[in-house]
Design a protein around this motif. Structure first.
Motif, PDB file in Angstrom:
ATOM      1  N   PRO A  80       0.856  -1.188   0.000  1.00 55.26           N
ATOM      2  CA  PRO A  80       0.000   0.000   0.000  1.00 55.26           C
ATOM      3  C   PRO A  80       0.895   1.242   0.000  1.00 55.26           C
ATOM      4  O   PRO A  80       1.919   1.268   0.694  1.00 55.26           O
ATOM      5  CB  PRO A  80      -0.786  -0.138   1.313  1.00 55.26           C
ATOM      6  N   TRP A  81       0.539   2.255  -0.761  1.00 56.64           N
ATOM      7  CA  TRP A  81       1.480   3.333  -1.052  1.00 56.64           C
ATOM      8  C   TRP A  81       2.027   4.020   0.200  1.00 56.64           C
ATOM      9  O   TRP A  81       3.183   4.453   0.209  1.00 56.64           O
ATOM     10  CB  TRP A  81       0.850   4.350  -1.997  1.00 56.64           C
ATOM     11  N   THR A  82       1.245   4.066   1.278  1.00 59.88           N
ATOM     12  CA  THR A  82       1.727   4.737   2.491  1.00 59.88           C
ATOM     13  C   THR A  82       2.736   3.892   3.274  1.00 59.88           C
ATOM     14  O   THR A  82       3.362   4.387   4.208  1.00 59.88           O
ATOM     15  CB  THR A  82       0.555   5.103   3.412  1.00 59.88           C
ATOM     16  N   THR A  83       2.892   2.616   2.919  1.00 56.26           N
ATOM     17  CA  THR A  83       3.834   1.748   3.638  1.00 56.26           C
ATOM     18  C   THR A  83       4.926   1.233   2.707  1.00 56.26           C
ATOM     19  O   THR A  83       5.486   0.161   2.926  1.00 56.26           O
ATOM     20  CB  THR A  83       3.097   0.553   4.274  1.00 56.26           C
ATOM     21  N   VAL A  84       5.256   1.999   1.669  1.00 56.47           N
ATOM     22  CA  VAL A  84       6.262   1.549   0.705  1.00 56.47           C
ATOM     23  C   VAL A  84       7.653   1.441   1.332  1.00 56.47           C
ATOM     24  O   VAL A  84       8.544   0.787   0.782  1.00 56.47           O
ATOM     25  CB  VAL A  84       6.294   2.501  -0.513  1.00 56.47           C
ATOM     26  N   ARG A  85       7.858   2.046   2.498  1.00 58.57           N
ATOM     27  CA  ARG A  85       9.157   1.894   3.170  1.00 58.57           C
ATOM     28  C   ARG A  85       9.474   0.411   3.385  1.00 58.57           C
ATOM     29  O   ARG A  85      10.639  -0.001   3.299  1.00 58.57           O
ATOM     30  CB  ARG A  85       9.151   2.635   4.512  1.00 58.57           C
ATOM     31  N   THR A  86       8.461  -0.412   3.661  1.00 63.18           N
ATOM     32  CA  THR A  86       8.672  -1.851   3.827  1.00 63.18           C
ATOM     33  C   THR A  86       9.271  -2.453   2.558  1.00 63.18           C
ATOM     34  O   THR A  86      10.208  -3.264   2.623  1.00 63.18           O
ATOM     35  CB  THR A  86       7.339  -2.550   4.148  1.00 63.18           C
ATOM     36  N   SER A  87       8.754  -2.059   1.416  1.00 61.74           N
ATOM     37  CA  SER A  87       9.270  -2.550   0.137  1.00 61.74           C
ATOM     38  C   SER A  87      10.712  -2.090  -0.064  1.00 61.74           C
ATOM     39  O   SER A  87      11.571  -2.865  -0.510  1.00 61.74           O
ATOM     40  CB  SER A  87       8.381  -2.044  -1.004  1.00 61.74           C
ATOM     41  N   TYR A  88      10.964  -0.848   0.266  1.00 58.99           N
ATOM     42  CA  TYR A  88      12.315  -0.293   0.104  1.00 58.99           C
ATOM     43  C   TYR A  88      13.328  -1.015   0.982  1.00 58.99           C
ATOM     44  O   TYR A  88      14.419  -1.402   0.534  1.00 58.99           O
ATOM     45  CB  TYR A  88      12.277   1.202   0.435  1.00 58.99           C
ATOM     46  N   LEU A  89      12.978  -1.243   2.253  1.00 56.60           N
ATOM     47  CA  LEU A  89      13.910  -1.904   3.168  1.00 56.60           C
ATOM     48  C   LEU A  89      14.180  -3.338   2.735  1.00 56.60           C
ATOM     49  O   LEU A  89      15.306  -3.836   2.868  1.00 56.60           O
ATOM     50  CB  LEU A  89      13.348  -1.874   4.596  1.00 56.60           C
ATOM     51  N   ARG A  90      13.162  -4.018   2.188  1.00 56.04           N
ATOM     52  CA  ARG A  90      13.375  -5.393   1.749  1.00 56.04           C
ATOM     53  C   ARG A  90      14.286  -5.434   0.523  1.00 56.04           C
ATOM     54  O   ARG A  90      15.177  -6.288   0.421  1.00 56.04           O
ATOM     55  CB  ARG A  90      12.045  -6.076   1.451  1.00 56.04           C
ATOM     56  N   ALA A  91      14.073  -4.508  -0.415  1.00 54.53           N
ATOM     57  CA  ALA A  91      14.950  -4.441  -1.585  1.00 54.53           C
ATOM     58  C   ALA A  91      16.372  -4.108  -1.158  1.00 54.53           C
ATOM     59  O   ALA A  91      17.347  -4.654  -1.697  1.00 54.53           O
ATOM     60  CB  ALA A  91      14.426  -3.407  -2.573  1.00 54.53           C
ATOM     61  N   LEU A  92      16.496  -3.240  -0.176  1.00 57.72           N
ATOM     62  CA  LEU A  92      17.816  -2.858   0.329  1.00 57.72           C
ATOM     63  C   LEU A  92      18.507  -4.061   0.976  1.00 57.72           C
ATOM     64  O   LEU A  92      19.705  -4.301   0.772  1.00 57.72           O
ATOM     65  CB  LEU A  92      17.656  -1.721   1.335  1.00 57.72           C
ATOM     66  N   GLN A  93      17.750  -4.832   1.742  1.00 53.96           N
ATOM     67  CA  GLN A  93      18.320  -6.024   2.381  1.00 53.96           C
ATOM     68  C   GLN A  93      18.797  -7.020   1.329  1.00 53.96           C
ATOM     69  O   GLN A  93      19.888  -7.591   1.436  1.00 53.96           O
ATOM     70  CB  GLN A  93      17.281  -6.683   3.289  1.00 53.96           C
ATOM     71  N   ALA A  94      17.977  -7.222   0.296  1.00 57.21           N
ATOM     72  CA  ALA A  94      18.371  -8.147  -0.771  1.00 57.21           C
ATOM     73  C   ALA A  94      19.617  -7.649  -1.486  1.00 57.21           C
ATOM     74  O   ALA A  94      20.489  -8.440  -1.877  1.00 57.21           O
ATOM     75  CB  ALA A  94      17.221  -8.301  -1.764  1.00 57.21           C
ATOM     76  N   ARG A  95      19.712  -6.336  -1.648  1.00 51.92           N
ATOM     77  CA  ARG A  95      20.899  -5.766  -2.303  1.00 51.92           C
ATOM     78  C   ARG A  95      22.147  -6.000  -1.460  1.00 51.92           C
ATOM     79  O   ARG A  95      23.215  -6.315  -1.975  1.00 51.92           O
ATOM     80  CB  ARG A  95      20.673  -4.267  -2.512  1.00 51.92           C
ATOM     81  N   ARG A  96      21.985  -5.859  -0.154  1.00 51.57           N
ATOM     82  CA  ARG A  96      23.129  -6.065   0.746  1.00 51.57           C
ATOM     83  C   ARG A  96      23.592  -7.521   0.729  1.00 51.57           C
ATOM     84  O   ARG A  96      24.775  -7.811   0.852  1.00 51.57           O
ATOM     85  CB  ARG A  96      22.748  -5.667   2.169  1.00 51.57           C
ATOM     86  N   LEU A  97      22.626  -8.450   0.563  1.00 47.94           N
ATOM     87  CA  LEU A  97      22.978  -9.872   0.539  1.00 47.94           C
ATOM     88  C   LEU A  97      23.567 -10.286  -0.808  1.00 47.94           C
ATOM     89  O   LEU A  97      24.036 -11.416  -0.959  1.00 47.94           O
ATOM     90  CB  LEU A  97      21.729 -10.712   0.817  1.00 47.94           C
ATOM     91  N   GLN A  98      23.503  -9.350  -1.784  1.00 45.12           N
ATOM     92  CA  GLN A  98      24.038  -9.621  -3.117  1.00 45.12           C
ATOM     93  C   GLN A  98      23.416 -10.892  -3.715  1.00 45.12           C
ATOM     94  O   GLN A  98      24.112 -11.746  -4.268  1.00 45.12           O
ATOM     95  CB  GLN A  98      25.567  -9.730  -3.082  1.00 45.12           C
ATOM     96  N   LEU A  99      22.099 -10.991  -3.579  1.00 44.56           N
ATOM     97  CA  LEU A  99      21.387 -12.110  -4.179  1.00 44.56           C
ATOM     98  C   LEU A  99      21.503 -12.021  -5.694  1.00 44.56           C
ATOM     99  O   LEU A  99      21.524 -10.927  -6.271  1.00 44.56           O
ATOM    100  CB  LEU A  99      19.907 -12.078  -3.771  1.00 44.56           C
ATOM    101  N   THR A 100      21.566 -13.130  -6.341  1.00 49.18           N
ATOM    102  CA  THR A 100      21.697 -13.147  -7.798  1.00 49.18           C
ATOM    103  C   THR A 100      20.567 -13.964  -8.412  1.00 49.18           C
ATOM    104  O   THR A 100      19.974 -14.815  -7.768  1.00 49.18           O
ATOM    105  CB  THR A 100      23.043 -13.759  -8.231  1.00 49.18           C
ATOM    106  N   ALA A 101      20.304 -13.669  -9.681  1.00 44.05           N
ATOM    107  CA  ALA A 101      19.242 -14.393 -10.395  1.00 44.05           C
ATOM    108  C   ALA A 101      19.604 -14.560 -11.862  1.00 44.05           C
ATOM    109  O   ALA A 101      18.755 -14.472 -12.731  1.00 44.05           O
ATOM    110  CB  ALA A 101      17.921 -13.629 -10.255  1.00 44.05           C
ATOM    111  N   GLY A 102      20.863 -14.793 -12.143  1.00 46.00           N
ATOM    112  CA  GLY A 102      21.275 -14.948 -13.536  1.00 46.00           C
ATOM    113  C   GLY A 102      21.837 -13.657 -14.093  1.00 46.00           C
ATOM    114  O   GLY A 102      21.660 -12.581 -13.513  1.00 46.00           O
ATOM    115  N   ALA A 103      22.471 -13.759 -15.246  1.00 44.41           N
ATOM    116  CA  ALA A 103      23.189 -12.616 -15.807  1.00 44.41           C
ATOM    117  C   ALA A 103      22.288 -11.410 -16.059  1.00 44.41           C
ATOM    118  O   ALA A 103      22.625 -10.289 -15.689  1.00 44.41           O
ATOM    119  CB  ALA A 103      23.873 -13.041 -17.104  1.00 44.41           C
TER     120      ALA A 103
END
Length: 421
Positions: free
Chosen positions: A286-309
């Motif tokens: 929901p647009w007012t809680t997009v911080r949750t989406s941002y923090l999850r994407a940030l966490q995934a970025r920190r873990l350097q998850l990969t999904a192919g080239a």
């Protein structure tokens, strides 16, 4: 007013006025007909320009009629003076203000320029008829026509300048408000404050927003393919993150998009659009809680998850990993605790048994599958599992221990059993 505003000069119209000799009788007749000509002009604009059909009805029509009459009156002052220095500023200023007002009303210049064209045609038709009634010579009528259209050109240019200046001003102000809103969303401001800031920015909130983190160099390349309500904070990730590291990536080279209504089937389209752009996509929220989406994407970025080239890292496909790595220190403590029976073994032996135990848990004890995953003989798996049962005893039959081991070993991170001091 703009530094290049056309109200600062009117040379073409002034030159035409200096060459025109209408005479007092013709000027008097033209002035007497101004109200009628203005009314006919407004009526023609309402009929022929769809953008003004409703805008000029009622009181607004009367105001515009007065404005047309004022403009024509200014024209006649110019035409009757015979002086190139006659000031045009008042009428051109009014045209400039009209252009700004059109921009504020949300109308493009197309409608206003069409109104000027209709107005020029109708005004000249009526003015020329009056000039003929006043028995003006043909060459004077021709010069009169040239002056009319030069004057309309000046008014059009002034309105275009006003329209452009207003859009530039309101655009900059709105962009600042959108940046304030974006930062507030990422910081997790209260719903009430977010709604107020959305209204201030004249931003129509979508149902959901999805955070996307990607290299700043790729931002502009995808914006055109996304919902126009998508927000793009100007701040780079270095300004938006906590001091937590992002692996080998430089936060200053990363940016964020808050994509509008990219949930459901639209998420597939978003992932396809982002393919090959090294993007990490959080969940739709929901647009007012997009911080949750941002923090999850940030966490995934920190873990350097990969999904192919060329694939996009979709956090929805890595939920288990994100869950078990949400508290790294707790995960480390859990590993040390559940792998304590291996602490007295040589490191190489401990690593082999840990790897075997992990695959045994993941493959639900199917020996052949474990052997295939580890590229070893099934008998080797049997031998190692005998060793593990001797070390762990009945704990390998305890559901809670099995759960703890599964969580501890689910994420592929360095596995270091506790060593004796």
């Amino acid at each position: 007013m703009s530094a290049t505003d056309p109200t600062r000069h009117a040379s073409r119209t002034a030159r035409g006025a200096a060459e025109l000799k209408l005479g007092e009788a013709a000027i008097g007749l033209l002035r007497a007909r101004l109200p009628e000509i203005a009314g006919l002009t407004v009526t023609a604009i309402i009929v022929e320009v769809p953008g003004y059909t409703n805008a000029l009805a009622g009181p607004m029509g009367a105001k515009i009629e007065n404005a047309v009459q004022f403009a024509l009156g200014g024209f006649l002052r110019l035409a009757s003076s015979g002086e190139p220095g006659t000031p045009l500023a008042p009428t051109l200023e009014a045209a400039y203000v009209l252009g700004r007002g059109e921009a504020r009303s949300g109308r493009s210049m197309d409608a206003l320029l069409a109104a000027y064209r209709v107005g020029a045609r109708v005004s000249w038709r009526e003015l020329s008829r009056t000039a003929v009634e006043a028995s003006l010579p043909a060459d004077t009528v021709a010069k009169f026509a040239e002056l009319v259209f030069a004057y309309i050109d000046e008014l059009s240019a002034a309105s275009v300048s006003g329209h452009t200046d207003e859009l530039a001003t309101t655009g900059r102000v709105r962009q600042r408000y959108l940046q304030v809103l974006s930062r507030s969303l990422l910081q997790g401001d209260t719903r009430e404050h977010l709604i107020a800031k959305a209204e201030q920015a004249d931003w129509d909130p979508p149902r959901t927003l999805t955070a996307v983190i990607l290299p700043s160099a790729h931002l502009r390349g995808v914006l055109g393919a996304l919902d126009p309500r998508t927000l793009h904070p100007d701040d780079d990730l270095a300004d938006l993150t906590t001091p937590d590291p992002l692996g080998e990536e430089d936060p200053a080279e990363l940016g964020v998009l808050l994509v509008a209504d990219a949930d459901g089937s639209a998420r597939t389209t978003l992932l396809r659009t982002l393919r090959g752009r090294q993007a990490t996509v959080g969940p739709a929220q929901p647009w007012t809680t997009v911080r949750t989406s941002y923090l999850r994407a940030l966490q995934a970025r920190r873990l350097q998850l990969t999904a192919g080239a060329d694939a996009v890292v979709d956090t929805e496909s890595h939920l288990a990993t994100l869950v078990v790595t949400s508290d790294p220190t707790a995960l480390d403590d859990l590993r040390r605790q559940v792998l304590a029976p291996l602490a007295d073994l040589r490191p190489a032996t401990a690593d082999r048994l840990t790897e075997t135990l992990r695959e045994w848990l993941l493959h639900l004890g199917r020996r052949d599958d474990v052997a295939a995953a580890l590229h070893i003989h099934p008998q080797t798996v049997r031998y190692r599992m005998t060793q593990l049962r001797q070390l762990f005893g009945p704990r390998l039959d305890d559901p809670q221990v099995i759960l703890d081991l599964t969580i501890a070993l689910s994420a592929k991170a360095p596995l270091e059993p506790a060593r004796p001091a």
